[in-house]
Write an enzyme that holds these catalytic residues in place. Structure first.
Site, PDB file in Angstrom:
ATOM      1  CG  ASP A 165      -1.862   6.429  -3.836  1.00 47.90           C
ATOM      2  OD1 ASP A 165      -2.782   5.265  -3.353  1.00 47.90           O
ATOM      3  OD2 ASP A 165      -2.172   6.841  -4.223  1.00 47.90           O
TER       4      ASP A 165
ATOM      5  CG  ASP B 184      -6.525   3.402  -1.890  1.00 45.78           C
ATOM      6  OD1 ASP B 184      -7.144   4.311  -2.893  1.00 45.78           O
ATOM      7  OD2 ASP B 184      -7.045   2.575  -3.351  1.00 45.78           O
TER       8      ASP B 184
ATOM      9  CD  GLU C 149      -9.287   7.301  -1.169  1.00 48.08           C
ATOM     10  OE1 GLU C 149      -9.793   7.158  -1.434  1.00 48.08           O
ATOM     11  OE2 GLU C 149      -9.491   6.578  -0.678  1.00 48.08           O
TER      12      GLU C 149
ATOM     13  CG  HIS D 142      -7.353  10.613  -8.396  1.00 47.43           C
ATOM     14  ND1 HIS D 142      -6.957  10.579  -6.550  1.00 47.43           N
ATOM     15  CD2 HIS D 142      -7.860   9.219  -8.377  1.00 47.43           C
ATOM     16  CE1 HIS D 142      -6.763   9.864  -6.291  1.00 47.43           C
ATOM     17  NE2 HIS D 142      -7.625   8.523  -7.130  1.00 47.43           N
ATOM     18  CG  ASP D 143     -11.228   8.918  -6.235  1.00 50.29           C
ATOM     19  OD1 ASP D 143     -11.241   8.608  -7.440  1.00 50.29           O
ATOM     20  OD2 ASP D 143     -10.172   8.581  -5.550  1.00 50.29           O
TER      21      ASP D 143
END
Ligand code: GLC
Length: 536
Positions: free
Chosen positions: A102, A204, A267, A328-329
């Site tokens: 990431d 990200d 993302e 995870h969001d």
């Protein structure tokens, strides 16, 4: 048509996201770590999954659980050492798997050396590495920009009398990507990890990287309602998806292209027509701009069908599709649409054309875990409480077996485990015929063994109501996929007269092996993959 072997690994294989705090704790401090991941690599390998993406593992004050990086080229002691990382990478490559890191380039931690220097004085050489502005004439923030995590996106700094911009927490100041020195520094971070041999990055908040250079106010969002995040009060016209962001993405891509067969994933939460621009001119942008349609759309056959077809139609030539079901969001799929539909969703994810991404734990049907007030960790929930924005419920420890703490830790887990872990765990489900894990194993094996499902063409089949259907084909082999997104029986007439097909996999095991002719009856919550044997 391109053969399977002519496709690259990131087109053929499946991505598996690990949230490292919650995967496996080897040290016993209640938080997952790199040695823990090494311990569990066989689970991933045994599933036939070849690509592992790990959420941030760098040094960080953990204000946003690692998405606030204070050193881009090191490992947080909580997760281990650089030696542990080297070992993890070697173990991954020994198994012929790939590792994606990431990269969090939009903002650093406020404790990063760069920011400490930047805020030390107005004439510090790193001042312009972040986004500093004078107060408005009334002394307030320079404009109306809001933080995703609540309140103004501007934080006043007493020492220098200016505000700095932070799209997320005030502990996450945004880097100034218009500054060539920042560009060079972050591109070198990428080279550092690529030199070590990592196989690519998930970048990200890629669509946030550049903001309007005139700092214009964002307009109000006419669709805002009280139950939404206060961030949604504005349309993000000047803070995200700026035209110049594509120059930055292509710079990142050039770095990735200095190495062979690495991948750049972005993302990006944007509608399809804006998302596809991130493939870049001549596909020189991100290889895979994450496609979150299955995460953000209501679970409705017509909406999903429209999104698939719009996406398929909008993709640039040679742009490779991808699909994400959870991360995870966002609330876990089994909680969002229910356990039975979660199986239908897995079949959809693994039979659509394009690279699928699976969130750890979804393969055993993990659900969101109830988090009491005292247990809340996520800063988003702390800042904007009570409207369901908290992300702790989907970040709970992986459920490995039925021992204490499900085999995740010998200590106190940092987030609570699901009450049902004694039943819902890897060990218990591995060989159980009707378990979610066994079902995933079957789907994964089928997808990876059948070029038609892995890289084949996609052809929509006309459906109505709760049904969704399409054909995947390659070198004369054809599979019909039929999914019932509702909980009543449905009949599918695929308009292919004289169709004959044999059910290979169904969410309802008893229907496997059945022969289909012309019209197809689907049970409530049933999804099936049938090989077409006769296709006039
Ligand atoms: C991304 C991450 C999220 C994080 C945010 C700020 O959306 O997925 O977890 O909070 O960026 O870095």
């Amino acid at each position: 048509m391109k053969k399977a072997q002519d496709h690259l690994w990131w087109q053929k294989e499946i991505v598996y996201q690990i949230y490292p705090r919650s995967y496996m704790d080897n040290s016993g401090d209640g938080v997952g770590d790199l040695k823990g991941i090494i311990q569990r690599l066989d689970h991933i390998n045994d599933l036939g999954i070849k690509v592992v993406w790990i959420s941030p593992i760098y040094p960080s004050p953990m204000a946003d659980f690692g998405y606030d990086v204070s050193d881009y080229t090191n490992i947080h002691p909580l997760f281990g050492t650089m030696d542990d990382f080297n070992k993890l990478l070697a173990e991954i490559h020994d198994r012929d798997l790939k590792l994606i890191l990431d990269l969090v380039p939009n903002h650093s931690s406020n404790e990063h050396q760069w920011f400490l220097e930047s805020k030390s004085s107005k004439d510090n050489p790193k001042r312009d590495w972040y986004i500093w502005k004078d107060p408005a004439p009334d002394g307030g923030p320079p404009n109306n920009w809001l933080s995703v995590f609540g309140g103004s996106a501007w934080e006043f700094d007493e020492t220098t009398g200016q505000y700095y911009y932070h799209a997320f927490l005030k502990e996450q100041p945004d880097l100034n990507w218009r500054n060539p020195e920042v560009q060079e520094a972050m591109l070198n971070v990428m080279r550092f990890w690529l030199d070590k041999g990592v196989d690519g990055f998930r970048v990200d908040v890629m669509w946030h990287l550049i903001k309007d250079d005139q700092f214009r106010d964002n307009p109000p969002n006419p669709e805002y309602t009280e139950n939404k995040s206060p961030y949604d009060k504005h349309l993000q016209v000047y803070t995200t998806d700026q035209p110049e962001v594509h120059d930055i993405v292509s710079m990142m891509r050039e770095v990735v292209d200095e190495y062979d067969e690495r991948v750049l994933i972005g993302e990006i939460y944007l509608p399809i027509e804006k998302l596809i621009a991130y493939y870049g001119i001549d596909n020189k942008g991100a290889h895979l701009p994450f496609n979150f349609q299955l995460v953000v759309l209501p679970w409705d056959a017509r909406e999903i069908e429209a999104a698939i077809n719009k996406y398929e139609g909008a993709l640039p030539p040679d742009g490779w599709p991808n699909w994400v079901l959870g991360n995870h969001d966002n609330s876990r799929i089994a909680t969002r649409i229910g356990k039975q539909q979660a199986r239908v969703a897995a079949m959809l994810l693994l039979t659509l054309r394009g690279t699928p991404t699976i969130y750890y734990g979804d393969e055993i049907g993990m659900e969101d875990v109830f988090i009491s007030k005292e247990q809340i960790q996520d800063p988003q929930e702390k800042n904007i409480p009570g409207i369901g924005l908290g992300r702790d419920p989907e970040r709970t420890p992986m459920q490995w077996d039925d021992t204490k703490n499900s085999g995740f830790t010998k200590g106190e887990p940092w987030l609570p485990l699901m009450k049902n872990y004694q039943e819902v765990n890897v060990k218990n489900q591995w060989d159980k015929e009707d378990s979610m894990l066994m079902y995933y194993r079957k789907l994964l094996a089928l997808r990876q063994n059948e070029p038609a499902l892995m890289v084949g063409d996609y052809t929509p089949v006309y459906t109505e109501g709760n049904l969704l259907s399409y054909i995947r084909s390659h070198s004369g082999k054809r599979f019909l996929i039929a999914l019932n997104l509702g909980n009543s029986e449905e009949m599918l007439d695929p308009n292919i007269h004289n169709l004959k097909a044999a059910v290979i996999t169904s969410t309802h095991i008893k229907n496997e092996g059945k022969t289909l002719k012309d019209s197809i009856r689907l049970e409530p919550n049933e999804g099936l993959i049938a090989e077409i044997t006769d296709y006039p």
